[in-house]
Design an enzyme around this catalytic site. Structure first.
Site, PDB file in Angstrom:
ATOM      1  N   ARG A  46       0.849  -1.199   0.000  1.00  0.00           N
ATOM      2  CA  ARG A  46       0.000   0.000   0.000  1.00  0.00           C
ATOM      3  C   ARG A  46       0.883   1.246   0.000  1.00  0.00           C
ATOM      4  O   ARG A  46       0.599   2.230  -0.662  1.00  0.00           O
ATOM      5  CB  ARG A  46      -0.949   0.011   1.214  1.00  0.00           C
ATOM      6  N   TYR A  98     -16.257  17.267 -15.136  1.00  0.00           N
ATOM      7  CA  TYR A  98     -16.667  15.867 -15.199  1.00  0.00           C
ATOM      8  C   TYR A  98     -17.725  15.613 -14.110  1.00  0.00           C
ATOM      9  O   TYR A  98     -17.555  16.054 -12.963  1.00  0.00           O
ATOM     10  CB  TYR A  98     -15.427  14.991 -14.987  1.00  0.00           C
ATOM     11  N   ASP A 170      -7.179  19.376 -13.882  1.00  0.00           N
ATOM     12  CA  ASP A 170      -7.469  18.037 -14.406  1.00  0.00           C
ATOM     13  C   ASP A 170      -7.039  18.038 -15.870  1.00  0.00           C
ATOM     14  O   ASP A 170      -7.661  18.682 -16.718  1.00  0.00           O
ATOM     15  CB  ASP A 170      -8.979  17.771 -14.245  1.00  0.00           C
ATOM     16  N   LYS A 195      -8.041   7.052 -19.271  1.00  0.00           N
ATOM     17  CA  LYS A 195      -8.409   7.580 -20.581  1.00  0.00           C
ATOM     18  C   LYS A 195      -7.207   7.515 -21.533  1.00  0.00           C
ATOM     19  O   LYS A 195      -6.705   6.452 -21.774  1.00  0.00           O
ATOM     20  CB  LYS A 195      -8.965   8.995 -20.417  1.00  0.00           C
TER      21      LYS A 195
HETATM   22  C1  PLP Z   1     -12.998   9.944 -16.306  1.00  0.00           C
HETATM   23  C2  PLP Z   1     -12.643  11.263 -15.786  1.00  0.00           C
HETATM   24  C3  PLP Z   1     -12.392  11.461 -14.416  1.00  0.00           C
HETATM   25  C4  PLP Z   1     -12.553  10.364 -13.392  1.00  0.00           C
HETATM   26  O1  PLP Z   1     -11.596   9.358 -13.532  1.00  0.00           O
HETATM   27  P1  PLP Z   1     -11.875   7.806 -13.182  1.00  0.00           P
HETATM   28  O2  PLP Z   1     -10.599   7.148 -13.577  1.00  0.00           O
HETATM   29  O3  PLP Z   1     -13.061   7.383 -13.975  1.00  0.00           O
HETATM   30  O4  PLP Z   1     -12.147   7.739 -11.715  1.00  0.00           O
HETATM   31  C5  PLP Z   1     -12.022  12.735 -14.002  1.00  0.00           C
HETATM   32  N1  PLP Z   1     -11.918  13.758 -14.886  1.00  0.00           N
HETATM   33  C6  PLP Z   1     -12.150  13.599 -16.206  1.00  0.00           C
HETATM   34  C7  PLP Z   1     -12.005  14.770 -17.114  1.00  0.00           C
HETATM   35  C8  PLP Z   1     -12.530  12.359 -16.699  1.00  0.00           C
HETATM   36  O5  PLP Z   1     -12.788  12.221 -17.997  1.00  0.00           O
END
Ligand code: PLP
Length: 379
Positions: A46, A98, A170, A195
């Protein structure tokens, strides 16, 4: 080291014990100690795992940061940032976010006494009226999901740095191939590695990247203390995906631009949201802030009819109707009922997100087939 070389080499050395060129998957929970407390830097997975360490170091290099900190999902990474705050603290966040981020802020952290201001943010000026002595953090996405708006990171960081606030960006839609928020003055970069970064729709993971030692200490403490860490197999998959990020992103951008141009000229299409189009409000800023415009394209139909938009999405064959984005395959999403359903309808509409909006993650298939698929689905 240039970006393409970093993807393949930064923080990655052949395994010293065997010479294995690929980073081994250290599938172990614990590590032998020669005497109580005497170990090789690894005690429990962890806290630290060698596969994760390599990924974290690679991510730090890609974002021009000093430290990468990985989490089980993107939302777990965002959750960790919020946990450095205290009740009474205030956050100014972009109103185009998001859906899961909005849900985490309003349904979890608001309950713990953190106050959020959701504001249309394009530059530093927009946040000034919402700042007070309790403000600690500014949270933005750029390009935003799903309206592809562009936020001026440099202008925001000039305000947050002057006021002593943290700026978190982000960077999921852009990836470090297109922009490096830390180099534009941001303090924290957040990624859903799920992504483009992993890129093959086969893993869910998140990360934070920072430069500051004290901030890293706080976030690494939370990573270990709250425990939302990813497993070594998933870290290996993200490392493997990252090796081709530059090649994939080039084609995502090329296909994205072609699809946006094609939709823009289609007689049945209404508005096309793509920062690479000259009419896009953020086009000039995107041209200077980003290296290219990415592979995400949103659009509406001219008649703005929900039933027709739904039929279009059902008719698509190559674009799979599914949540998520950034994989090699093209996906289509209906934000209002899928990725952004957790935002109340009136909030969505206030922010310009119509129920008829269709969002495409343009993949790496042949552009001719992608256009043909859209053409038959639009009818
Ligand atoms: C998918 C996404 C998230 C969240 O990420 P997860 O891996 O699904 O928890 C946050 N911000 C954006 C812009 C996203 O597309």
């Amino acid at each position: 080291m240039e970006f393409a070389t970093k993807l393949i080499h930064a923080g990655i050395e052949p395994d010293p014990t065997t010479g294995a060129v690929m980073t081994p998957i250290f599938q172990t929970s614990t590590y032998a100690q020669t005497s109580p407390g005497v170990h090789k830097g690894y005690e429990y997975s962890r806290t630290h795992n060698p596969t994760r360490t390599v990924l974290q170091n690679n991510l730090a290099a890609l974002e021009n940061g000093k430290y990468g900190i990985c989490f089980a999902t993107g939302l777990a990474a965002t959750d960790a940032v919020m946990k450095i705050l205290k009740p009474g603290d205030e956050v100014v966040a972009s109103s185009d976010l998001y859906g899961g981020t909005y849900r985490l802020f309003t349904k979890v952290f608001q309950e713990f006494g953190i106050k959020f201001h959701f504001v249309k943010i394009q530059s530093g000026e927009d946040i000034i009226p919402f700042l007070n002595s309790n403000t600690k953090l500014v949270w933005v996405e750029t390009p935003t999901n799903p309206l592809l708006q562009i936020v001026d990171i440099l202008s925001l960081s000039s305000v947050t740095n002057q006021k002593g606030l943290l700026l978190a960006v982000d960077n999921t839609f852009a990836t470090p191939f297109l922009q490096n928020p830390l180099s534009l003055g941001a303090d924290i970069v957040m990624h859903s590695l799920t992504k483009y970064m992993a890129g093959h729709s086969d893993v869910v993971m998140g990360a934070l990247i920072v430069k500051d030692d004290a901030l890293h200490q706080k976030l690494a403490f939370i990573q270990n203390a709250t425990g939302a860490t990813p497993g070594p197999m998933d870290c290996f998959l993200v490392l493997r995906g990252l090796k081709t990020l530059h090649v994939r992103m080039e084609r995502h951008c090329q296909n994205g631009r072609e699809i946006a141009d094609w939709l823009y000229r289609h007689p049945k299409v209404g508005h096309v949201y793509y920062p690479g189009l000259p009419h896009h409000v953020g086009h000039a800023l995107a041209s200077s802030q980003m290296n290219d415009f990415g592979g995400m394209v949103s659009f509406t139909l001219k008649n703005d009819d929900l039933a027709e938009a739904v039929k279009l999405m059902e008719n698509l064959k190559l674009f799979t109707l599914a949540e998520s984005l950034g994989g090699v395959e093209s996906l289509c999403t209906h934000p209002a009922s899928m990725t952004h359903a957790s935002i109340p309808k009136e909030e969505r509409e206030k922010n310009g997100l119509k129920d008829t909006l269709i969002r495409l993650s343009v993949g790496l298939e042949d552009i001719k087939d992608l256009k043909e698929d859209l053409s038959q689905a639009i009818g």
